[in-house]
Design an enzyme around this catalytic site. Structure first.
Site, PDB file in Angstrom:
ATOM      1  N   PHE A  28       2.310   7.780   6.560  1.00  0.00           N
ATOM      2  CA  PHE A  28       1.319   8.038   7.779  1.00  0.00           C
ATOM      3  C   PHE A  28       2.179   7.060   9.038  1.00  0.00           C
ATOM      4  CE2 PHE A  28      -2.279   5.511  10.442  1.00  0.00           C
ATOM      5  CZ  PHE A  28      -2.131   6.276  11.350  1.00  0.00           C
ATOM      6  N   ILE A  29       2.027   5.704   8.993  1.00  0.00           N
ATOM      7  CA  ILE A  29       2.723   4.679   9.814  1.00  0.00           C
ATOM      8  C   ILE A  29       4.436   5.006   9.926  1.00  0.00           C
ATOM      9  CG2 ILE A  29       2.839   2.470  10.552  1.00  0.00           C
ATOM     10  CD1 ILE A  29       0.192   1.977   9.642  1.00  0.00           C
ATOM     11  N   THR A  52       2.451   9.080  -2.128  1.00  0.00           N
ATOM     12  CA  THR A  52       1.445   9.451  -1.218  1.00  0.00           C
ATOM     13  C   THR A  52       2.239  10.280  -0.001  1.00  0.00           C
ATOM     14  OG1 THR A  52       1.554   7.482  -0.077  1.00  0.00           O
ATOM     15  CG2 THR A  52      -0.279   7.691  -1.670  1.00  0.00           C
ATOM     16  N   SER A 147      -1.804  -6.834   6.463  1.00  0.00           N
ATOM     17  CA  SER A 147      -3.016  -6.218   6.671  1.00  0.00           C
ATOM     18  C   SER A 147      -4.176  -7.121   7.184  1.00  0.00           C
ATOM     19  CB  SER A 147      -3.363  -5.440   5.396  1.00  0.00           C
ATOM     20  OG  SER A 147      -4.897  -5.158   5.502  1.00  0.00           O
ATOM     21  N   SER A 148      -5.351  -6.835   7.823  1.00  0.00           N
ATOM     22  CA  SER A 148      -6.342  -7.567   8.169  1.00  0.00           C
ATOM     23  C   SER A 148      -7.083  -7.842   6.778  1.00  0.00           C
ATOM     24  CB  SER A 148      -7.066  -6.779   9.263  1.00  0.00           C
ATOM     25  OG  SER A 148      -7.570  -5.351   8.563  1.00  0.00           O
ATOM     26  N   TYR A 175      -5.330  -6.058  -3.210  1.00  0.00           N
ATOM     27  CA  TYR A 175      -4.525  -5.737  -2.203  1.00  0.00           C
ATOM     28  C   TYR A 175      -4.319  -6.436  -1.182  1.00  0.00           C
ATOM     29  CZ  TYR A 175      -3.402  -2.747   2.194  1.00  0.00           C
ATOM     30  OH  TYR A 175      -2.882  -2.501   3.496  1.00  0.00           O
ATOM     31  N   VAL A 223     -10.980   6.428   6.904  1.00  0.00           N
ATOM     32  CA  VAL A 223     -12.399   6.902   7.279  1.00  0.00           C
ATOM     33  C   VAL A 223     -12.329   8.336   8.315  1.00  0.00           C
ATOM     34  CG1 VAL A 223     -12.899   5.050   8.868  1.00  0.00           C
ATOM     35  CG2 VAL A 223     -14.706   6.346   8.027  1.00  0.00           C
ATOM     36  N   ASP A 327     -14.541  -4.201   0.355  1.00  0.00           N
ATOM     37  CA  ASP A 327     -14.486  -3.622   1.820  1.00  0.00           C
ATOM     38  C   ASP A 327     -15.051  -5.153   2.335  1.00  0.00           C
ATOM     39  OD1 ASP A 327     -13.643  -1.493   1.656  1.00  0.00           O
ATOM     40  OD2 ASP A 327     -15.285  -0.553   1.950  1.00  0.00           O
TER      41      ASP A 327
END
Ligand SMILES: NC(=O)c1ccc[n+]([C@@H]2O[C@H](COP(=O)([O-])OP(=O)(O)OC[C@H]3O[C@@H](n4cnc5c(N)ncnc54)[C@H](O)[C@@H]3O)[C@@H](O)[C@H]2O)c1
Length: 365
Positions: A28-29, A52, A147-148, A175, A223, A327
């Protein structure tokens, strides 16, 4: 008003094209990074093992770059099928490269829980290989995707919940740990080798990134693409938890901007402004919009947008399931440091990013 820093960086790159390695280029990115670099007349090597990522993404990014005016895009892009766990392959890909944008990863919290060894070797060994290969090959800078998730259970600033780079909590998933370890490896490279090798390493802590080409079908899809895919078929999406979790959604175009600013940081900003003695987050930047959206608010936006685009989702409400292990409840970026030190200034409206994501997902873009 002075011109945004990114415009000067882009003009400079266009005038003096460079050679870039983007790992995770078929994802994606990564695919957006490659696309934008091609529009700036750069030479690009895209490395991916297509775990992926997809060949369709590569074809789409080239088409999109050409539609945006890139000439000879095919000739300026070399796609290498390789694995970041193979050091020699990464070293070979780094030869003659000016800047590395490292985005290959197992980018899914649940997958790093289900497949811990795979997750660690790709995310940690792979990141180390990229840093070490870049150093050996004489690369000028490495920007790597953090990542956050690194904030873990840190509640953020009182009142706003905003996360500042200096303070992180306990990691809530493998992760998160991988991303933090990779940040530390990058900082160590700067401290140990930065001066001698001239290699500058920057980590960008992405919040929730939105845009076309995010896989809606993957078992661990993010999401928005997941909801769009379901609403497009008139099916009911799932919200994990009560929907009051909040996220800072950020258009992928602003991530591209942040990468260009970070890759050229060392040549634009004096060392005394880049160094932060005693600060464990030196060379680390939050990248988001600084906003806060609940999942229920997001659902309403996506649902309304999908209705506008003619999806058969009238009256469909989300189904709630138990919140998932690992999460984070609230996630919001404080982007002051990126603004002040990198010259980052978000320039894409979230509504536009959502619209283009939905159109792409519905095959209308
Ligand atoms: N998308 C987000 O919202 C988000 C948020 C925070 C951080 N990130 C980070 O940004 C980076 C890119 O994420 P994305 O959303 O584009 O994910 P993605 O899964 O679409 O892209 C990752 C790419 O890496 C490739 N890859 C995986 N393992 C590899 C290996 N061993 N060798 C070579 N290539 C490999 C995949 O095939 C894929 O093309 C990742 O590091 C991710 O952790 C993303």
């Amino acid at each position: 008003m002075s011109k945004p820093e990114i415009e000067a960086v882009e003009a400079h790159l266009r005038a003096t094209p460079r050679k870039w390695l983007v790992t995770g280029a078929a994802g994606f990115i990564g695919s957006h990074l490659v696309e934008h670099l091609l529009t700036l007349d750069q030479q690009v090597v895209g490395l991916d093992n297509f775990e992926t990522g997809t060949h369709a993404n590569i074809e789409a990014l080239v088409r999109s770059a050409v539609a945006r005016g890139a000439t000879d895009a095919d000739d300026r892009l070399l796609v290498v099928e390789a694995d970041v766990r193979e050091f020699d392959a990464v070293l070979h890909a780094c030869e003659g490269i000016d800047h590395v944008l490292h985005h290959a990863a197992i980018a899914s919290v649940p997958r790093t829980i289900a497949e811990p060894i795979e997750g660690f070797t790709v995310n940690v060994d792979g990141s180390f290989h990229v840093l070490e290969a870049a150093r050996q090959a004489g690369v000028r800078s490495v920007v790597h995707a953090s990542s956050s998730a690194v904030y873990g259970d840190c509640p953020g600033e009182p009142g706003t919940g905003a996360q500042r780079e200096q303070t992180i909590g306990r990691p809530l998933s493998p992760y998160a740990a991988h991303k933090h370890i990779a940040e530390v490896l990058g900082q160590t490279s700067n401290r140990t080798f930065g001066g001698a090798s001239g290699l500058s390493v920057v980590a960008l802590r992405y919040f929730n990134i939105v845009g076309a080409r995010q896989d809606p079908e993957g078992a661990y899809a993010a999401v928005i693409p997941k909801w769009v895919a379901l609403l497009g078929k008139g099916e009911q999406p799932v919200i994990f938890g009560d929907g009051q979790h909040t996220r800072d959604f950020c258009p992928v175009e602003d991530v591209v901007q942040a990468n260009l600013l970070a890759a050229t940081w060392a040549e634009r900003v004096a060392p005394e402004l880049r160094e932060r003695p005693g600060d464990p987050s030196e060379g680390v930047f939050n990248i988001g919009l600084g906003g806060r959206t609940t999942l229920l608010e997001l659902y309403d936006l996506v649902h309304a947008g999908m209705l506008e685009l003619g999806a058969p989702c009238q009256g469909i409400a989300p189904r709630h399931e138990a919140a998932r292990t690992g999460d984070i409840v609230h996630s919001r970026a404080d982007i002051t440091r990126a603004r002040e030190l990198l010259g980052y200034a978000p320039r894409t409206a979230m509504a536009d990013a959502l619209r283009s994501t939905m159109s792409w997902l519905l095959g209308r873009a």
